[in-house]
Design a protein around this motif. Structure first.
Motif, PDB file in Angstrom:
ATOM      1  N   LEU A 405       0.827  -1.208   0.000  1.00  0.00           N
ATOM      2  CA  LEU A 405       0.000   0.000   0.000  1.00  0.00           C
ATOM      3  C   LEU A 405       0.858   1.253   0.000  1.00  0.00           C
ATOM      4  CD1 LEU A 405      -2.802  -1.041   2.547  1.00  0.00           C
ATOM      5  CD2 LEU A 405      -3.055  -0.733   0.086  1.00  0.00           C
ATOM      6  N   GLU A 406       1.974   1.228   0.715  1.00  0.00           N
ATOM      7  CA  GLU A 406       2.848   2.389   0.731  1.00  0.00           C
ATOM      8  C   GLU A 406       3.431   2.660  -0.649  1.00  0.00           C
ATOM      9  OE1 GLU A 406       5.680   1.461   3.710  1.00  0.00           O
ATOM     10  OE2 GLU A 406       4.460   2.263   5.364  1.00  0.00           O
ATOM     11  N   GLU A 407       3.800   1.571  -1.381  1.00  0.00           N
ATOM     12  CA  GLU A 407       4.319   1.747  -2.736  1.00  0.00           C
ATOM     13  C   GLU A 407       3.250   2.342  -3.646  1.00  0.00           C
ATOM     14  OE1 GLU A 407       5.759  -1.963  -4.105  1.00  0.00           O
ATOM     15  OE2 GLU A 407       7.427  -2.083  -2.669  1.00  0.00           O
ATOM     16  N   GLU A 408       2.022   1.871  -3.496  1.00  0.00           N
ATOM     17  CA  GLU A 408       0.931   2.392  -4.340  1.00  0.00           C
ATOM     18  C   GLU A 408       0.677   3.862  -4.048  1.00  0.00           C
ATOM     19  OE1 GLU A 408      -3.701   1.294  -5.515  1.00  0.00           O
ATOM     20  OE2 GLU A 408      -2.570   0.024  -4.134  1.00  0.00           O
ATOM     21  N   VAL A 409       0.723   4.248  -2.766  1.00  0.00           N
ATOM     22  CA  VAL A 409       0.540   5.657  -2.399  1.00  0.00           C
ATOM     23  C   VAL A 409       1.644   6.509  -2.999  1.00  0.00           C
ATOM     24  CG1 VAL A 409       0.579   7.271  -0.454  1.00  0.00           C
ATOM     25  CG2 VAL A 409      -0.761   5.179  -0.293  1.00  0.00           C
ATOM     26  N   SER A 410       2.871   6.011  -2.972  1.00  0.00           N
ATOM     27  CA  SER A 410       3.990   6.761  -3.548  1.00  0.00           C
ATOM     28  C   SER A 410       3.795   6.963  -5.048  1.00  0.00           C
ATOM     29  CB  SER A 410       5.296   6.015  -3.268  1.00  0.00           C
ATOM     30  OG  SER A 410       6.385   6.675  -3.846  1.00  0.00           O
ATOM     31  N   THR A 411       3.351   5.898  -5.749  1.00  0.00           N
ATOM     32  CA  THR A 411       3.100   6.009  -7.189  1.00  0.00           C
ATOM     33  C   THR A 411       2.012   7.029  -7.482  1.00  0.00           C
ATOM     34  OG1 THR A 411       3.726   3.682  -7.455  1.00  0.00           O
ATOM     35  CG2 THR A 411       2.473   4.715  -9.247  1.00  0.00           C
ATOM     36  N   LEU A 412       0.930   7.005  -6.681  1.00  0.00           N
ATOM     37  CA  LEU A 412      -0.182   7.951  -6.883  1.00  0.00           C
ATOM     38  C   LEU A 412       0.272   9.386  -6.642  1.00  0.00           C
ATOM     39  CD1 LEU A 412      -3.120   5.973  -5.225  1.00  0.00           C
ATOM     40  CD2 LEU A 412      -2.788   6.421  -7.663  1.00  0.00           C
ATOM     41  N   ARG A 413       1.158   9.576  -5.689  1.00  0.00           N
ATOM     42  CA  ARG A 413       1.669  10.923  -5.438  1.00  0.00           C
ATOM     43  C   ARG A 413       2.471  11.443  -6.628  1.00  0.00           C
ATOM     44  NH1 ARG A 413       3.770  10.397   0.863  1.00  0.00           N
ATOM     45  NH2 ARG A 413       1.696  10.692   1.845  1.00  0.00           N
ATOM     46  N   LYS A 414       3.279  10.568  -7.241  1.00  0.00           N
ATOM     47  CA  LYS A 414       4.032  10.984  -8.436  1.00  0.00           C
ATOM     48  C   LYS A 414       3.092  11.349  -9.565  1.00  0.00           C
ATOM     49  CE  LYS A 414       8.120   8.178  -7.373  1.00  0.00           C
ATOM     50  NZ  LYS A 414       8.976   7.045  -7.809  1.00  0.00           N
ATOM     51  N   ILE A 415       2.081  10.511  -9.791  1.00  0.00           N
ATOM     52  CA  ILE A 415       1.115  10.810 -10.866  1.00  0.00           C
ATOM     53  C   ILE A 415       0.415  12.131 -10.596  1.00  0.00           C
ATOM     54  CG2 ILE A 415      -1.045  10.039 -11.918  1.00  0.00           C
ATOM     55  CD1 ILE A 415      -0.119   7.158 -11.429  1.00  0.00           C
ATOM     56  N   ASN A 416       0.019  12.361  -9.339  1.00  0.00           N
ATOM     57  CA  ASN A 416      -0.673  13.598  -8.977  1.00  0.00           C
ATOM     58  C   ASN A 416       0.225  14.814  -9.214  1.00  0.00           C
ATOM     59  OD1 ASN A 416      -2.981  14.997  -7.696  1.00  0.00           O
ATOM     60  ND2 ASN A 416      -1.482  15.457  -6.095  1.00  0.00           N
ATOM     61  N   LYS A 417       1.521  14.680  -8.899  1.00  0.00           N
ATOM     62  CA  LYS A 417       2.453  15.798  -9.111  1.00  0.00           C
ATOM     63  C   LYS A 417       2.616  16.089 -10.585  1.00  0.00           C
ATOM     64  CE  LYS A 417       7.067  17.436  -7.853  1.00  0.00           C
ATOM     65  NZ  LYS A 417       7.330  17.947  -9.195  1.00  0.00           N
ATOM     66  N   ASN A 418       2.715  15.039 -11.420  1.00  0.00           N
ATOM     67  CA  ASN A 418       2.854  15.239 -12.865  1.00  0.00           C
ATOM     68  C   ASN A 418       1.625  15.930 -13.438  1.00  0.00           C
ATOM     69  OD1 ASN A 418       5.370  14.003 -12.837  1.00  0.00           O
ATOM     70  ND2 ASN A 418       4.540  11.970 -13.302  1.00  0.00           N
ATOM     71  N   LEU A 419       0.430  15.513 -12.986  1.00  0.00           N
ATOM     72  CA  LEU A 419      -0.803  16.157 -13.453  1.00  0.00           C
ATOM     73  C   LEU A 419      -0.831  17.628 -13.054  1.00  0.00           C
ATOM     74  CD1 LEU A 419      -3.476  13.384 -12.695  1.00  0.00           C
ATOM     75  CD2 LEU A 419      -2.752  14.194 -14.948  1.00  0.00           C
TER      76      LEU A 419
END
Length: 432
Positions: A405-419
């Protein structure tokens, strides 16, 4: 089948022969009364449709009659002091009495004194039960009205003082009367006070629903069965009718005597001490210190009948006549026991063993065996401990899930920053 007969039970402070007079409500015909002593204010109560209780005026005991034996007292319940108010639960299982600032609770089946509640700071003035006997209310000269959960009081240990469910402290002078409508714990309750107000409360939430200010102190209050109207008896002898469904709805209201003259019953010459409404909501019974009881037509506000007494009226209420009251050959289904003067659990062993079997809801038993509540609590603790063990056994699996879950949260944060960066570039890009 004949319709049930409604009767009025009335007592006064100076009756030389009759403690409680009885008369048929609609015909006005007098029925045999109950002899012996005088009953104090708020001190008359029916017990289970088979007995009548009357707190002796200025004395430390309660008179008990069998309903069919009106000329002979069955027994006296001895109290530690003069009883200032009295009531019985509608299911006939419990008796409440106010003695000074304390509330005494007896169990009718065995006569045990189950509880002595000391949460008021001055003398009790009134007590009443909800229609399902699950809660009771107490009012006193300390300006407080308390709502008690009967089960919480019964399950408390003798060494503990149970807390009331609600404490109503909106009155500024002594409470003089209270009544409770229908609905059990969801009912509405009315309180009257010398502070010239009558208030309507919700038992379940404890919220104040309505406060009505009058020109005089209020000595008595009651509700009709439909709870469309609240009737308040004043110190000057007036009876005020308050519409509970009036529009617009206001929590704080002032009764305008000049504007609402058509909602006042006039006839008593002294303070009104008790009020009661008939089952169909058409008649109002009132008792007063002017030594009269009056029956009113609510619609027209006309006095239909006046009954003269020898002293100030202390109690007056309307009830459906129990069968035993009209049958001289009737007998109570179960005789009353001798009522204890000492708190249950504090008597000597010999006294307890002579009282027979006692059933107390929610109390931990004194024997070595576990009570029902103890077993339930033990089972619940075992379930919780089993759940904790399972969680500890699956610790590795939980650790893996957390890392994923922590890895998934980290990935979502990167996607959110790119958007966010892409949107910012589009918005800030200068127009061509």
């Amino acid at each position: 089948m004949a319709a049930p007969m409604e009767v009025a039970l009335v007592s006064d402070a100076a009756g030389p022969l009759c403690n409680c007079s009885v008369w048929e409500l609609h015909s006005g015909s007098a029925l045999p009364g109950y002899r012996g002593g005088n009953t104090g204010p708020r001190g008359l109560a029916l017990l289970g449709g088979e007995h009548l209780l009357g707190a002796q005026l200025g004395k430390s005991y309660i008179n008990v009659w069998e309903l069919q034996r009106k000329d002979q007292l069955q027994q006296k319940i001895i109290c530690p002091g003069p009883v200032t108010c009295l009531t019985a639960s509608p299911n006939g299982l419990y008796i409440l009495a106010g003695v000074a600032e304390s509330i005494y609770l007896w169990e009718v089946s065995n006569g045990n004194l189950l509880a002595i509640l000391n949460r008021h700071y001055q003398d009790l003035t009134c007590l009443c039960f909800t229609d399902d006997s699950s809660h009771f209310l107490s009012g006193a000269k300390d300006c407080l009205a308390l709502v008690w959960n009967l089960y919480s009081v019964l399950q408390a240990e003798p060494s503990q003082i149970p807390d009331p469910r609600h404490v109503w402290s909106r009155h500024s002078l002594p409470i003089t009367d209270m009544c409770c409508g229908f609905g059990g714990p969801l009912a509405r309750a009315a309180t009257a006070s010398l502070d010239q107000t009558a208030k309507l409360w919700e038992v379940s939430s404890g919220e104040l629903l309505l406060s009505v200010l009058f020109d005089v102190g209020i000595m008595a209050v009651t509700l009709d069965l439909s709870e469309y109207h609240m009737f308040c008896g004043g110190m000057d002898g007036s009876i005020f009718q308050v519409d509970l469904c009036a529009w617009p709805v206001q929590r704080d209201r002032t009764f305008q005597t000049e504007r609402e003259n058509g909602k006042i019953f006039k006839g008593h010459r002294n303070q009104v001490t008790c009020l009661s409404v008939s089952t169909d909501g058409s008649l109002l019974l009132s008792g007063s210190h002017d030594e009269t009881v009056r029956l009113w037509d609510i619609q027209s506000k006309q006095c239909l009948k006046t009954m003269n007494h020898k002293g100030p009226v202390t109690n007056a209420f309307i009830v459906l006549a129990p069968a035993n009251m009209l049958n001289p050959d009737g007998k109570p289904s179960v005789p009353l026991p001798k009522f204890s003067k000492h708190l249950y659990g504090t008597e000597s062993t010999d006294e307890q063993s002579s009282e027979g079997v006692t059933l107390r809801l929610g109390l931990h038993q004194q024997e070595s065996g576990e009570s029902y509540l103890e077993k339930a609590e033990k089972m619940y603790s075992q379930m919780c401990s089993t759940r904790e063990k399972n969680l500890m056994g699956d610790q590795e699996h939980l650790t893996i899930q957390v890392s994923e879950l922590e890895e998934e949260v980290s990935t979502l944060r990167k996607i959110n920053k790119n958007l966010f960066d892409f949107s910012a570039r589009i918005i800030t890009k200068p127009a061509k």
